[in-house]
Enzyme design. Structure first.
Site, PDB file in Angstrom:
ATOM      1  N   CYS A 164       0.837  -1.214   0.000  1.00  0.00           N
ATOM      2  CA  CYS A 164       0.000   0.000   0.000  1.00  0.00           C
ATOM      3  C   CYS A 164       0.869   1.260   0.000  1.00  0.00           C
ATOM      4  O   CYS A 164       1.881   1.346   0.683  1.00  0.00           O
ATOM      5  CB  CYS A 164      -0.920  -0.005   1.209  1.00  0.00           C
ATOM      6  SG  CYS A 164      -2.034   1.423   1.256  1.00  0.00           S
ATOM      7  N   CYS A 186       0.428   4.493   7.099  1.00  0.00           N
ATOM      8  CA  CYS A 186      -0.194   4.331   8.417  1.00  0.00           C
ATOM      9  C   CYS A 186       0.764   3.541   9.330  1.00  0.00           C
ATOM     10  O   CYS A 186       1.154   2.407   8.998  1.00  0.00           O
ATOM     11  CB  CYS A 186      -1.525   3.598   8.292  1.00  0.00           C
ATOM     12  SG  CYS A 186      -2.587   4.335   7.029  1.00  0.00           S
ATOM     13  N   CYS A 214       0.342  -0.217  10.346  1.00  0.00           N
ATOM     14  CA  CYS A 214      -0.111  -1.210   9.355  1.00  0.00           C
ATOM     15  C   CYS A 214       1.044  -1.952   8.689  1.00  0.00           C
ATOM     16  O   CYS A 214       1.967  -1.347   8.126  1.00  0.00           O
ATOM     17  CB  CYS A 214      -0.955  -0.498   8.295  1.00  0.00           C
ATOM     18  SG  CYS A 214      -1.674  -1.658   7.105  1.00  0.00           S
ATOM     19  N   CYS A 268     -16.253  -9.381   5.594  1.00  0.00           N
ATOM     20  CA  CYS A 268     -15.601  -8.074   5.456  1.00  0.00           C
ATOM     21  C   CYS A 268     -14.362  -8.252   4.603  1.00  0.00           C
ATOM     22  O   CYS A 268     -13.435  -8.959   4.994  1.00  0.00           O
ATOM     23  CB  CYS A 268     -15.178  -7.522   6.813  1.00  0.00           C
ATOM     24  SG  CYS A 268     -16.558  -7.245   7.901  1.00  0.00           S
ATOM     25  N   CYS A 324     -19.374  -6.344   3.453  1.00  0.00           N
ATOM     26  CA  CYS A 324     -18.670  -5.141   3.889  1.00  0.00           C
ATOM     27  C   CYS A 324     -17.343  -5.108   3.147  1.00  0.00           C
ATOM     28  O   CYS A 324     -16.722  -6.158   2.976  1.00  0.00           O
ATOM     29  CB  CYS A 324     -18.421  -5.210   5.400  1.00  0.00           C
ATOM     30  SG  CYS A 324     -17.459  -3.808   6.022  1.00  0.00           S
ATOM     31  N   CYS A 361     -19.313   1.692   8.646  1.00  0.00           N
ATOM     32  CA  CYS A 361     -18.564   1.008   9.696  1.00  0.00           C
ATOM     33  C   CYS A 361     -17.315   1.853   9.923  1.00  0.00           C
ATOM     34  O   CYS A 361     -16.478   1.986   9.024  1.00  0.00           O
ATOM     35  CB  CYS A 361     -18.195  -0.399   9.219  1.00  0.00           C
ATOM     36  SG  CYS A 361     -17.080  -1.261  10.355  1.00  0.00           S
ATOM     37  N   ARG A 379     -17.872  -3.244  17.870  1.00  0.00           N
ATOM     38  CA  ARG A 379     -17.147  -4.510  17.608  1.00  0.00           C
ATOM     39  C   ARG A 379     -15.833  -4.572  18.369  1.00  0.00           C
ATOM     40  O   ARG A 379     -14.970  -3.697  18.234  1.00  0.00           O
ATOM     41  CB  ARG A 379     -16.873  -4.672  16.107  1.00  0.00           C
ATOM     42  CG  ARG A 379     -16.105  -5.962  15.784  1.00  0.00           C
ATOM     43  CD  ARG A 379     -15.972  -6.217  14.293  1.00  0.00           C
ATOM     44  NE  ARG A 379     -17.260  -6.162  13.645  1.00  0.00           N
ATOM     45  CZ  ARG A 379     -17.549  -5.391  12.605  1.00  0.00           C
ATOM     46  NH1 ARG A 379     -16.630  -4.636  12.083  1.00  0.00           N
ATOM     47  NH2 ARG A 379     -18.754  -5.404  12.089  1.00  0.00           N
TER      48      ARG A 379
HETATM   49  N1  SAM Z   1      -6.764   0.523   3.233  1.00  0.00           N
HETATM   50  C1  SAM Z   1      -8.000   0.533   3.923  1.00  0.00           C
HETATM   51  C2  SAM Z   1      -8.083   1.609   4.960  1.00  0.00           C
HETATM   52  O1  SAM Z   1      -7.073   2.168   5.342  1.00  0.00           O
HETATM   53  O2  SAM Z   1      -9.196   1.905   5.369  1.00  0.00           O
HETATM   54  C3  SAM Z   1      -8.420  -0.791   4.519  1.00  0.00           C
HETATM   55  C4  SAM Z   1      -7.543  -1.650   5.330  1.00  0.00           C
HETATM   56  S1  SAM Z   1      -7.008  -1.096   6.939  1.00  0.00           S
HETATM   57  C5  SAM Z   1      -6.003  -2.466   7.266  1.00  0.00           C
HETATM   58  C6  SAM Z   1      -8.442  -1.183   8.002  1.00  0.00           C
HETATM   59  C7  SAM Z   1      -8.255  -0.859   9.460  1.00  0.00           C
HETATM   60  O3  SAM Z   1      -7.652  -1.940  10.134  1.00  0.00           O
HETATM   61  C8  SAM Z   1      -7.408   0.338   9.845  1.00  0.00           C
HETATM   62  O4  SAM Z   1      -8.068   1.544   9.690  1.00  0.00           O
HETATM   63  C9  SAM Z   1      -7.112   0.045  11.310  1.00  0.00           C
HETATM   64  O5  SAM Z   1      -8.102   0.564  12.144  1.00  0.00           O
HETATM   65  C10 SAM Z   1      -7.137  -1.491  11.365  1.00  0.00           C
HETATM   66  N2  SAM Z   1      -5.788  -2.025  11.561  1.00  0.00           N
HETATM   67  C11 SAM Z   1      -4.841  -2.191  10.622  1.00  0.00           C
HETATM   68  N3  SAM Z   1      -3.714  -2.684  11.145  1.00  0.00           N
HETATM   69  C12 SAM Z   1      -3.925  -2.827  12.471  1.00  0.00           C
HETATM   70  C13 SAM Z   1      -3.138  -3.288  13.554  1.00  0.00           C
HETATM   71  N4  SAM Z   1      -1.873  -3.673  13.393  1.00  0.00           N
HETATM   72  N5  SAM Z   1      -3.692  -3.338  14.783  1.00  0.00           N
HETATM   73  C14 SAM Z   1      -4.972  -2.939  14.965  1.00  0.00           C
HETATM   74  N6  SAM Z   1      -5.766  -2.484  13.971  1.00  0.00           N
HETATM   75  C15 SAM Z   1      -5.250  -2.426  12.734  1.00  0.00           C
HETATM   76 FE1  SF4 Z   2      -2.845   1.205   3.410  1.00  0.00          FE
HETATM   77 FE2  SF4 Z   2      -2.767  -0.071   5.729  1.00  0.00          FE
HETATM   78 FE3  SF4 Z   2      -3.118   2.574   5.678  1.00  0.00          FE
HETATM   79 FE4  SF4 Z   2      -5.110   0.948   4.813  1.00  0.00          FE
HETATM   80  S1  SF4 Z   2      -4.316   1.071   6.901  1.00  0.00           S
HETATM   81  S2  SF4 Z   2      -4.344   2.822   3.820  1.00  0.00           S
HETATM   82  S3  SF4 Z   2      -3.890  -0.718   3.928  1.00  0.00           S
HETATM   83  S4  SF4 Z   2      -1.286   1.455   4.990  1.00  0.00           S
END
Ligand code: SAM
Ligand code: SF4
Ligand code: DTB
Length: 349
Positions: free
Chosen positions: A73, A77, A80, A117, A148, A208, A280
Site C-alpha cells: 500500500c 499508516c 499497518c 468483510c 462489507c 462502519c 465490535r
Molecule cells: N486501506 C484501507 C483503509 O485504510 O481503510 C483498509 C484496510 S485497513 C487495514 C483497516 C483498518 O484496520 C485500519 O483503519 C485500522 O483501524 C485497522 N488495523 C490495521 N492494522 C492494524 C493493527 N496492526 N492493529 C490494529 N488495527 C489495525
Molecule cells: Fe494502506 Fe494499511 Fe493505511 Fe489501509 S491502513 S491505507 S492498507 S497502509
C-alpha cells in the site's frame, strides 16, 4: 469544565443529564472525558444498562475478514503491516480471484459468520478495479451473507456502484483523534477520512467506522475519536474498536501496551455515546484474556471478528471462540433472511 467536575455532574441518575441512551449528536470532548473518568463500576453499570435497553445483551454479531488484496500500500499508516513504507515482512499479493473469495465466503458462513468483510490495501479505489469488486460483492451477497468492504478512499459515484452490486457496509476508520492523526499517518489527512465517510453515507451505504487503542495516544485522543464518531449524524451503524496488534517492522511495533481495562472503558463509552450501533471488539483478541473479553461484552461490545485470520494477523480459532460463547452463554446473531442456513454457532442459543 474539568474532567473531574464532568464526572461528578454525570455521577447522578444520568437521565437528567441526558445520558439515558438516546441518540444525541453534539457530544463534547470534556463530557466524554468525564465518562472515561468515572469509577469503573459506575461506568460499566451505565453502559450495560444502555446496552440492555437497546440490544439482546447475549447476542453477538460475527464478521469474518478476508484480505482480497494484501500489502504494497502507498500509504504510511504507522500501525499497518501492509504499507510499502515499512519494513514489515508481509508479502504483497494480486487481487484475489472471484472463486477464491466465494470459497472463503462459504467457509465463513458454514462456521457461523453472517457478514464477510473484505479488505484491500489501497490508498483509494481505482475505477478499473470496480467491475471485479462488484462481481465479488454480488457473489457474496448471493450466498446470503451481509457484505462489507474496506478499500481506502472512495468517491460518491464509486460508493453508488458498490451499493448497486449489493454492498451493505463500507469500513473506513477514523482510527484516532483529529489531533493525533498526523502522528500516525502523513500521506492522507483526517479530513480525507471524513470526506470518504460522507461519500459512503451519500450513496446510502451503512457506515462502519472506529479506531485503534494502543498507538501511543492518550485518553483525550480516545475521547476525541469517539466524539467524532458519535457526532456523525447519523453515527456509524458499526463501530470497530481495535487493540493495536504490534506488527514487527512497523513504526508502532514497540509502543507500550495499554492497560486492557482502558480498552473496556473505551468500549463502555462507545456504547453510551452510540446506543444503537454495533460496537465490535475487533483486532487484538488473540492477546486478550477471556476475562477481559467478557468485560468488553458486558460493557457493550456486541460484534466481533470470527475466524482464525484478521487481514494479515491471527485471530482466535473458531473452536476457541465457540467455547468462550458457551462459557458466557452468548449466541451469534441470526440475520432473518439467513434463517435456513446450515447450522454453525449461529444456531446456538
Ligand atoms: N486501506 C484501507 C483503509 O485504510 O481503510 C483498509 C484496510 S485497513 C487495514 C483497516 C483498518 O484496520 C485500519 O483503519 C485500522 O483501524 C485497522 N488495523 C490495521 N492494522 C492494524 C493493527 N496492526 N492493529 C490494529 N488495527 C489495525
Ligand atoms: Fe494502506 Fe494499511 Fe493505511 Fe489501509 S491502513 S491505507 S492498507 S497502509
Ligand atoms: C477493522 O477495524 N479492523 C479490521 C477491519 N476493520 C478491516 C482489520 C484489523 C487488522 C489487524 C491487523 C492485520 O490483520 O493486519
Amino acid at each position: 469544565m474539568t474532567s473531574n467536575t464532568a464526572a461528578a455532574a454525570i455521577a447522578g441518575t444520568g437521565a437528567e443529564a441526558g445520558y439515558g441512551g438516546e441518540l444525541r449528536p453534539g457530544w463534547g470532548k470534556e463530557e466524554i472525558l468525564g465518562l472515561f473518568s468515572l469509577p469503573f463500576n459506575d461506568l460499566l453499570h451505565r453502559s450495560h444498562e444502555i446496552h440492555r435497553r437497546n440490544w439482546d445483551v447475549n447476542e453477538i454479531q460475527l464478521s469474518t475478514l478476508v484480505s482480497v488484496k494484501t500489502g504494497g500500500c502507498a500509504e504510511n499508516c504507522g500501525y499497518c503491516g501492509q504499507s510499502a513504507h515499512h519494513e514489515a515482512k508481509i508479502e504483497a499479493t494480486k487481487m484475489m480471484p472471484l472463486e477464491e473469495v466465494m470459497a472463503a465466503a462459504r467457509k465463513a458462513k458454514e462456521a457461523g459468520a453472517t457478514r464477510l468483510c473484505m479488505g484491500a490495501a489501497w490508498r483509494s479505489l481505482r475505477d478499473r478495479d470496480l467491475p471485479h469488486l462488484m462481481d465479488i460483492i454480488s457473489g457474496v451477497k448471493g450466498e446470503g451473507m451481509e457484505t462489507c468492504v474496506t478499500l481506502g478512499m472512495l468517491t460518491t459515484e464509486q460508493a453508488q456502484k458498490l451499493k448497486e452490486s449489493g454492498l451493505d457496509y463500507y469500513n473506513h476508520n477514523v482510527d484516532t483523534s483529529e489531533e493525533y492523526y498526523g502522528e500516525i499517518v502523513t500521506t492522507h489527512t483526517f479530513q480525507d477520512r471524513l470526506d470518504t465517510l460522507g461519500n459512503v453515507r451519500a450513496a446510502g451505504l451503512k457506515v462502519c467506522s472506529g479506531g485503534i487503542v494502543g498507538m501511543g495516544e492518550d485518553r483525550a485522543d480516545r475521547a476525541g475519536m469517539l466524539a467524532t464518531l458519535a457526532n456523525l449524524n447519523p453515527p456509524p451503524e458499526s463501530v470497530p474498536v481495535n487493540m493495536l496488534v504490534p506488527i514487527p517492522g512497523t513504526p508502532l511495533a514497540d509502543r507500550p501496551a495499554v492497560d486492557p481495562l482502558e480498552l473496556v472503558r473505551t468500549i463502555a463509552v462507545a456504547r453510551i455515546l452510540m446506543p444503537r450501533s454495533r460496537v465490535r471488539l475487533s483486532a487484538g483478541r488473540e492477546a486478550m484474556s477471556d476475562a477481559i473479553q467478557a468485560l468488553c461484552f458486558f460493557a457493550g461490545a456486541n460484534s466481533m471478528f470470527y475466524g482464525e485470520r484478521l487481514l494479515t494477523a491471527n485471530n482466535p480459532v473458531e473452536d476457541k471462540d465457540r467455547a468462550l460463547f458457551e462459557r458466557l452463554g452468548l449466541h451469534a446473531e441470526i440475520v432473518q433472511e439467513l434463517r435456513a442456513r446450515p447450522v454453525g454457532v449461529a444456531a446456538a442459543g
